[in-house]
Design an enzyme around this catalytic site. Structure first.
Site, PDB file in Angstrom:
ATOM      1  CG  ASP A  75     -55.430 -66.989  58.546  1.00 45.86           C
ATOM      2  OD1 ASP A  75     -56.348 -67.815  58.434  1.00 45.86           O
ATOM      3  OD2 ASP A  75     -55.189 -66.372  59.595  1.00 45.86           O
ATOM      4  CG  HIS A 221     -50.238 -67.915  56.928  1.00 40.24           C
ATOM      5  ND1 HIS A 221     -49.773 -68.454  58.096  1.00 40.24           N
ATOM      6  CD2 HIS A 221     -50.883 -66.769  57.258  1.00 40.24           C
ATOM      7  CE1 HIS A 221     -50.106 -67.656  59.109  1.00 40.24           C
ATOM      8  NE2 HIS A 221     -50.780 -66.633  58.632  1.00 40.24           N
TER       9      HIS A 221
HETATM   10 ZN   LIG Z   1     -53.407 -62.943  58.036  1.00 38.76          ZN
END
Ligand SMILES: [Zn+2]
Length: 258
Positions: A75, A221
């Site tokens: 993400d 991430h």
């Molecule tokens: Zn996010």
């Protein structure tokens, strides 16, 4: 099933029941407050836990998966510094992954989106702004965030993204209504690495590897250095244990683009 609709119905019936009973015997006002408080607590926890499917059904884990496959997801990218390093690692280990991109980052790094696609990975929508107050946005604002990011990515790869991961994994009635309009599929996770929390590499890796099973979806991430280091160890672990990392659309056998 414990979801928003059922909890609302249950709370309403309980409330009306208590009101009727209170015409016969006196019920303390605190009982009513307690019922409302329980509703509020369950709703807050449900909104913050995408795996509960509280507001809407998300693809969190493929329990019917009978191959040693997992889906690694990233993400908050694309990121000029870390996304290329992550792509290098994925290539070296013949792994495929899914990148939930933020629209404003896509605008700055269109070439990275092209590269992600060219290397056989999937891109999904992760809002335009990833605002800290995204969870307070109304339906229309959520739709605008999703559609703006979709249009940006479509101008780069000529495909309309069909997968959406809400910022922070928080869901609420506005997002439910927006998704009904945009028709995106919601992708959650069942393994949260907590790689954005201050912790050492080993702890982050352990949190992932101890929960690996066929069909797992891992949240990482591509916006920080520690994830790159954890990823290398994770890919090694998967290789040693004969696991294959695939895109979420492959894992769930769904379409990533409309
Ligand atoms: Zn996010």
């Amino acid at each position: 099933m414990l979801n928003f609709k059922n909890i609302n119905r249950f709370t309403l019936v309980l409330f009306i029941g208590l009101l009727i009973i209170s015409t016969f015997i006196s019920i303390s006002v605190f009982v009513f407050i307690l019922v409302l408080l329980c509703w509020l607590i369950v709703t807050i926890i449900g909104s913050f836990n995408i795996t509960w499917n509280y507001h809407l059904n998300a693809y969190n884990f493929n329990k019917t998966c009978n191959k040693k496959q997992v889906a690694i997801t990233f993400d908050d990218g694309p990121n000029a510094e870390f996304t290329p390093q992550i792509l290098d690692l994925l290539r070296a280990y013949h792994a495929k992954a899914t990148f939930f991109c933020i629209g404003k980052n896509v605008k700055q790094q269109p070439k990275l989106v092209q590269q992600i696609i060219a290397e056989g990975h999937t891109v999904g929508n992760h809002s335009y702004s990833h605002s800290k107050i995204f969870d307070f946005y109304g339906k229309q604002k959520v739709i605008t965030e999703i559609e703006t990011t979709n249009a940006l990515v479509a101008s780069i790869i000529n495909k309309e993204m069909a997968l959406f991961r809400p910022p922070y994994g928080v869901t609420n009635p506005a997002i439910t209504k927006a998704i009904k309009h945009t028709k995106h599929k919601i992708i959650g996770w069942n393994i949260r690495s907590l790689d954005t929390v201050k912790d050492n590499e080993q702890n982050i890796l352990n949190r992932i590897t101890k929960n690996i099973t066929p069909g797992a979806v891992i949240l990482l991430h591509d916006s920080q250095n520690i994830t790159v280091r954890v990823l290398e160890q994770l890919l090694l672990f998967l290789q040693e244990n004969n696991y294959q990392s695939v895109t979420v659309d492959t894992l769930f056998n769904i379409e990533a683009y409309a």
